[in-house]
Scaffold this motif. Sequence first.
Motif, PDB file in Angstrom:
ATOM      1  N   PHE A  54      15.596  88.365  56.840  1.00  0.00           N
ATOM      2  CA  PHE A  54      14.313  88.744  57.428  1.00  0.00           C
ATOM      3  C   PHE A  54      13.937  90.195  57.133  1.00  0.00           C
ATOM      4  O   PHE A  54      12.915  90.673  57.607  1.00  0.00           O
ATOM      5  CB  PHE A  54      14.328  88.487  58.943  1.00  0.00           C
ATOM      6  N   ASP A  56      15.160  92.999  58.193  1.00  0.00           N
ATOM      7  CA  ASP A  56      15.016  93.731  59.455  1.00  0.00           C
ATOM      8  C   ASP A  56      15.710  95.089  59.334  1.00  0.00           C
ATOM      9  O   ASP A  56      16.932  95.185  59.452  1.00  0.00           O
ATOM     10  CB  ASP A  56      15.623  92.921  60.600  1.00  0.00           C
ATOM     11  N   PHE A 118       7.359  97.863  62.418  1.00  0.00           N
ATOM     12  CA  PHE A 118       7.285  96.786  61.431  1.00  0.00           C
ATOM     13  C   PHE A 118       5.918  96.723  60.757  1.00  0.00           C
ATOM     14  O   PHE A 118       5.821  96.451  59.569  1.00  0.00           O
ATOM     15  CB  PHE A 118       7.588  95.433  62.073  1.00  0.00           C
ATOM     16  N   GLU A 139       6.072  89.538  54.759  1.00  0.00           N
ATOM     17  CA  GLU A 139       7.406  89.882  55.268  1.00  0.00           C
ATOM     18  C   GLU A 139       7.309  90.625  56.599  1.00  0.00           C
ATOM     19  O   GLU A 139       8.104  90.387  57.509  1.00  0.00           O
ATOM     20  CB  GLU A 139       8.164  90.730  54.244  1.00  0.00           C
ATOM     21  N   LEU A 143       8.653  89.187  60.269  1.00  0.00           N
ATOM     22  CA  LEU A 143       9.519  89.973  61.146  1.00  0.00           C
ATOM     23  C   LEU A 143       8.884  90.160  62.524  1.00  0.00           C
ATOM     24  O   LEU A 143       9.560  90.038  63.553  1.00  0.00           O
ATOM     25  CB  LEU A 143       9.806  91.321  60.490  1.00  0.00           C
TER      26      LEU A 143
END
Length: 176
Positions: A54, A56, A118, A139, A143
Amino acid sequence: MGAPATRRCVEWLLGLYFLSHIPITLFMDLQAVLPRELYPVEFRNLLKWYAKEFKDPLLQEPPAWFKSFLFCELVFQLPFFPIATYAFLKGSCKWIRTPAIIYSVHTMTTLIPILSTFLFEDFSKASGFKGQRPETLHERLTLVSVYAPYLLIPFILLIFMLRSPYYKYEEKRKKK
């Protein structure tokens, strides 16, 4: 569906949310603040897979501000999760109102900088973020969608505690 049935549905949703939050917190989130040796390799690999899959950046190389949120999750939220699970799955526990309001406001407040990071962080220029980072809008939104329930469900909880006639605070007057 009447008001009591609706209330019970929301209570069950909240109870399951808090129940599911216990293993997520223990086995995933807290790896960033607790000693590595506490976790079996399978849990460490699961976190690595998630962070890579992901993209992250907060769980790959957690910045100090994010670790402070995780520390609060350990100290304040984790002890609350089983209590809230019990209260909402049992239902009709009016005493949960104030702690639930505190939890919901605290959690929503921590999600604002997380989601903002994010959505708006320029990871190509941010020196604090190493490893894979979300680069495309898709993306970033993926997230955000992973973290969004931790904003939305506390918001539902807050509204439920403030607006539900069952949970509204009624001042008891002393008889003279």
